[in-house]
Each structure stands twice: as structure tokens, then as C-alpha cells.
Write a protein that holds these residues in place. Sequence first.
Motif, PDB file in Angstrom:
ATOM      1  N   ILE A   3      26.929 -20.698  41.811  1.00 45.59           N
ATOM      2  CA  ILE A   3      28.221 -20.052  41.586  1.00 45.59           C
ATOM      3  C   ILE A   3      28.624 -19.227  42.807  1.00 45.59           C
ATOM      4  N   SER A   4      27.659 -18.581  43.444  1.00 51.16           N
ATOM      5  CA  SER A   4      27.950 -17.810  44.658  1.00 51.16           C
ATOM      6  C   SER A   4      28.466 -18.696  45.789  1.00 51.16           C
ATOM      7  N   VAL A   5      27.885 -19.868  45.932  1.00 49.31           N
ATOM      8  CA  VAL A   5      28.353 -20.819  46.951  1.00 49.31           C
ATOM      9  C   VAL A   5      29.791 -21.243  46.641  1.00 49.31           C
ATOM     10  N   ILE A   6      30.070 -21.519  45.380  1.00 50.56           N
ATOM     11  CA  ILE A   6      31.434 -21.892  44.975  1.00 50.56           C
ATOM     12  C   ILE A   6      32.407 -20.767  45.308  1.00 50.56           C
ATOM     13  N   GLU A   7      32.028 -19.542  44.986  1.00 49.24           N
ATOM     14  CA  GLU A   7      32.898 -18.389  45.251  1.00 49.24           C
ATOM     15  C   GLU A   7      33.120 -18.184  46.746  1.00 49.24           C
ATOM     16  N   ALA A   8      32.091 -18.422  47.538  1.00 49.74           N
ATOM     17  CA  ALA A   8      32.220 -18.261  48.989  1.00 49.74           C
ATOM     18  C   ALA A   8      33.133 -19.330  49.589  1.00 49.74           C
ATOM     19  N   ASP A   9      33.137 -20.508  48.981  1.00 55.17           N
ATOM     20  CA  ASP A   9      33.941 -21.622  49.489  1.00 55.17           C
ATOM     21  C   ASP A   9      35.409 -21.541  49.084  1.00 55.17           C
ATOM     22  N   HIS A  10      35.720 -20.834  47.996  1.00 54.44           N
ATOM     23  CA  HIS A  10      37.073 -20.862  47.443  1.00 54.44           C
ATOM     24  C   HIS A  10      37.544 -19.481  47.042  1.00 54.44           C
ATOM     25  N   ARG A  11      38.831 -19.308  47.124  1.00 52.97           N
ATOM     26  CA  ARG A  11      39.479 -18.114  46.596  1.00 52.97           C
ATOM     27  C   ARG A  11      40.265 -18.549  45.365  1.00 52.97           C
ATOM     28  N   GLY A  12      40.253 -17.745  44.358  1.00 54.70           N
ATOM     29  CA  GLY A  12      41.048 -18.038  43.168  1.00 54.70           C
ATOM     30  C   GLY A  12      40.216 -18.606  42.038  1.00 54.70           C
ATOM     31  N   ALA A  13      40.482 -18.086  40.861  1.00 47.34           N
ATOM     32  CA  ALA A  13      39.712 -18.469  39.683  1.00 47.34           C
ATOM     33  C   ALA A  13      39.888 -19.935  39.315  1.00 47.34           C
ATOM     34  N   GLY A  14      41.094 -20.469  39.488  1.00 47.39           N
ATOM     35  CA  GLY A  14      41.340 -21.860  39.100  1.00 47.39           C
ATOM     36  C   GLY A  14      40.454 -22.842  39.833  1.00 47.39           C
ATOM     37  N   ARG A  15      40.351 -22.668  41.129  1.00 46.89           N
ATOM     38  CA  ARG A  15      39.520 -23.573  41.934  1.00 46.89           C
ATOM     39  C   ARG A  15      38.033 -23.354  41.645  1.00 46.89           C
ATOM     40  N   CYS A  16      37.653 -22.098  41.445  1.00 46.54           N
ATOM     41  CA  CYS A  16      36.251 -21.806  41.132  1.00 46.54           C
ATOM     42  C   CYS A  16      35.879 -22.393  39.770  1.00 46.54           C
ATOM     43  N   LEU A  17      36.769 -22.287  38.792  1.00 42.05           N
ATOM     44  CA  LEU A  17      36.509 -22.897  37.487  1.00 42.05           C
ATOM     45  C   LEU A  17      36.331 -24.402  37.618  1.00 42.05           C
ATOM     46  N   SER A  18      37.236 -25.019  38.357  1.00 44.07           N
ATOM     47  CA  SER A  18      37.161 -26.467  38.565  1.00 44.07           C
ATOM     48  C   SER A  18      35.835 -26.865  39.216  1.00 44.07           C
ATOM     49  N   ASP A  19      35.415 -26.129  40.214  1.00 43.82           N
ATOM     50  CA  ASP A  19      34.161 -26.448  40.897  1.00 43.82           C
ATOM     51  C   ASP A  19      32.938 -26.159  40.016  1.00 43.82           C
TER      52      ASP A  19
END
Length: 130
Positions: free
Chosen positions: A49-65
Motif C-alpha cells: 500500500i505504501s508503494v501504491i501511495e508513493a506512486d500516485h496521488r489521490g484516493a481514486g487511483r490508490c483504490l484502483s491500484d
Amino acid sequence: MASPGPADNTNELQITDLAEVLQLLRRHGFSGDRYHNLGLYLGLSVNTISVIEADHRGAGRCLSDCLTKWLEKADNVQKKSGPTIYSLVSALRELGEHAVAEGIDMESEFCSDLVLTNNCLYLLNEQLQR
């Protein structure tokens, strides 16, 4: 009827189901802001989840990933019954998103497939209007 029980591999969702899972969550009012905890309850690690958060800004994209990793069975997803509607509903309940979980659970009761299709939504709408 109660929630569907833990599914075998034939009921597991696939990566091709990502768009439908996202639509299902949004249709039942899940904003996506709590993607971090949802990911944990689905079996993803804090590191993933930390890697996902580092790669993207915004909850929508993080949820998708997060959902993508869940559908790909990353980390401990298999220990949480794999990527199924049952495990999604269970994780939402753990998260305290009871209305979302109940809506998905109720919708899935009217479907023979665990992936919810437009035909299924039509049948559900007909049942709700009775």
C-alpha cells in the motif's frame, strides 16, 4: 439470505473484473477515501500500500491500484479467501462500511455470477420496486 460463503477458485474474481468491482463499490456509496484500510483488510501488506501511495496521488487511483493488487492475489490475499465478492463484503464490514457491505451483499444475492452484470442489476431493481 446470508452472505455467500468462502468461495472456491471458480468464484474468484479476475483482473478483468476491476472496472466492475470499482463500479460496484461506487454504486453502493464507497468513496474510496479509506482505500488504505480496505487494502489491509483484503490482505495487502503495508509495504504494498505504501508503494501504491508513493506512486500516485489521490484516493481514486490508490483504490484502483489496491484492488488491482487484490485481484492479482498479492501478499496475503489468499489467506483472506482470495479475491471474491465474499471477501470484499467481509473486508467492508471489518472497515465499518456496513451500508456498502449490505448493499453489495443484497445485490449479489440476486445474481448467479459473483460478478454483477447489467442483467443482474435490472433484476435487482425489479425486486426492489416490488
